[in-house]
Design a protein around this motif. Structure first.
Motif, PDB file in Angstrom:
ATOM      1  N   VAL A  66       0.928  -0.995  -0.179  1.00  0.00           N
ATOM      2  CA  VAL A  66       0.187  -0.131   0.179  1.00  0.00           C
ATOM      3  C   VAL A  66       0.943   1.052   0.066  1.00  0.00           C
ATOM      4  CG1 VAL A  66      -1.775   1.462   1.160  1.00  0.00           C
ATOM      5  CG2 VAL A  66      -1.782  -1.377   1.115  1.00  0.00           C
ATOM      6  N   LEU A  67       0.594   2.164  -1.033  1.00  0.00           N
ATOM      7  CA  LEU A  67       1.494   3.297  -0.825  1.00  0.00           C
ATOM      8  C   LEU A  67       1.496   4.243   0.226  1.00  0.00           C
ATOM      9  CD1 LEU A  67       0.505   4.356  -4.559  1.00  0.00           C
ATOM     10  CD2 LEU A  67       2.432   3.094  -3.841  1.00  0.00           C
ATOM     11  N   LEU A  78      -1.880   9.731  -0.942  1.00  0.00           N
ATOM     12  CA  LEU A  78      -3.163   9.713  -1.115  1.00  0.00           C
ATOM     13  C   LEU A  78      -3.859  11.258  -1.260  1.00  0.00           C
ATOM     14  CD1 LEU A  78      -4.585   7.571   1.893  1.00  0.00           C
ATOM     15  CD2 LEU A  78      -4.021   6.993  -0.320  1.00  0.00           C
ATOM     16  N   ALA A  79      -3.104  12.191  -0.794  1.00  0.00           N
ATOM     17  CA  ALA A  79      -3.465  13.811  -1.266  1.00  0.00           C
ATOM     18  C   ALA A  79      -2.789  14.248  -2.233  1.00  0.00           C
ATOM     19  CB  ALA A  79      -3.582  14.325   0.254  1.00  0.00           C
ATOM     20  N   PHE A  92      -7.612  11.840  -7.420  1.00  0.00           N
ATOM     21  CA  PHE A  92      -7.618  10.406  -8.087  1.00  0.00           C
ATOM     22  C   PHE A  92      -6.129  10.004  -7.893  1.00  0.00           C
ATOM     23  CE2 PHE A  92      -8.144   7.167 -11.364  1.00  0.00           C
ATOM     24  CZ  PHE A  92      -9.191   6.426 -10.754  1.00  0.00           C
ATOM     25  N   ASN A  93      -5.727   9.074  -7.126  1.00  0.00           N
ATOM     26  CA  ASN A  93      -4.278   8.598  -6.782  1.00  0.00           C
ATOM     27  C   ASN A  93      -4.304   7.322  -6.711  1.00  0.00           C
ATOM     28  OD1 ASN A  93      -3.158  11.281  -7.320  1.00  0.00           O
ATOM     29  ND2 ASN A  93      -3.516  11.716  -5.394  1.00  0.00           N
ATOM     30  N   TYR A  94      -3.076   6.538  -7.053  1.00  0.00           N
ATOM     31  CA  TYR A  94      -2.793   5.330  -6.779  1.00  0.00           C
ATOM     32  C   TYR A  94      -2.985   5.093  -5.257  1.00  0.00           C
ATOM     33  CZ  TYR A  94      -0.638   3.798 -11.157  1.00  0.00           C
ATOM     34  OH  TYR A  94      -0.616   3.693 -12.594  1.00  0.00           O
ATOM     35  N   ALA A 149      -4.970  -0.375  -7.576  1.00  0.00           N
ATOM     36  CA  ALA A 149      -6.280  -0.056  -6.807  1.00  0.00           C
ATOM     37  C   ALA A 149      -5.906   1.639  -6.673  1.00  0.00           C
ATOM     38  CB  ALA A 149      -6.702  -0.421  -5.630  1.00  0.00           C
ATOM     39  N   CYS A 150      -6.903   2.354  -7.000  1.00  0.00           N
ATOM     40  CA  CYS A 150      -6.796   3.812  -6.755  1.00  0.00           C
ATOM     41  C   CYS A 150      -7.933   4.140  -5.667  1.00  0.00           C
ATOM     42  CB  CYS A 150      -6.969   4.707  -8.019  1.00  0.00           C
ATOM     43  SG  CYS A 150      -5.823   4.571  -9.043  1.00  0.00           S
TER      44      CYS A 150
END
Length: 181
Positions: free
Chosen positions: A10-11, A16-17, A44-46, A56-57
């Motif tokens: 998970v990134l 996220l922002a 809208f990001n990875y 998944a985004c």
């Protein structure tokens, strides 16, 4: 931060922002859905780059969020069922972070029964039934996750050289789990 490797579980939260330089051979923001979300004021990001073909985004909009699944090297995105951070992470943990299960847009054995329940959870933010839904899924024990991985990966676990390199207890367990395939 630059991340150029699929399989990153998970990134990092800062992704996220803000757009993180994460390369899965595509850019979700350049897709039809990504452009539409951006035009509507959403981010809208990875979120999870679990393999080179699927990802998944996360969409962040006015305090709400949803998870969308990408295929074809981030060229196409779909929302096959309701999913948010809580549902995604509980699912990932219940399947031992199985790439195979996540590659199936969160595989559920009884989609017709589960998907309406997920919708209801998303609308009410009541996740009290999520544990029961996940418990009744096919791939929530390590043996079935290993067996699914074996089936999906073209039987690489049965390769004698691969098995010989593993500790004996692990090799024996793999042989027992995949013996039915």
């Amino acid at each position: 931060m630059t991340i150029r490797k699929a399989g990153y579980p998970v990134l990092p939260i800062e992704g996220l922002a803000n757009s993180v330089d994460f390369d899965l051979y595509g850019d979700p923001q350049e897709t039809e859905l990504g452009e539409s979300e951006e035009n509507d004021g959403a981010l809208f990001n990875y979120f999870d780059g679990f393999n080179y073909y699927n990802d998944a985004c996360i969409t962040l909009r006015n305090g709400n969020h949803s998870i969308t699944f990408g295929t074809d090297h981030s060229a196409s995105y779909d929302e096959p069922h309701a999913c948010d951070f809580v549902i995604y992470m509980e699912y990932a943990l219940s399947t031992f972070l199985s790439v195979e299960c996540r590659s199936e847009e969160l595989y559920f054995s009884d989609r017709n029964a589960v998907h309406p329940e997920l919708e209801k959870m998303l609308e009410t933010q009541d996740y009290s039934n999520l544990e029961a839904l996940l418990k009744n899924n096919d791939h929530t024990d390590i043996d079935s996750v290993i067996a699914l991985g074996y089936k999906e990966k073209g039987n690489q676990y049965a390769d004698e050289e691969y098995l010989e390199e593993l500790p004996e207890a692990v090799s024996d367990r793999l042989k027992a789990v995949i013996g039915d395939f």
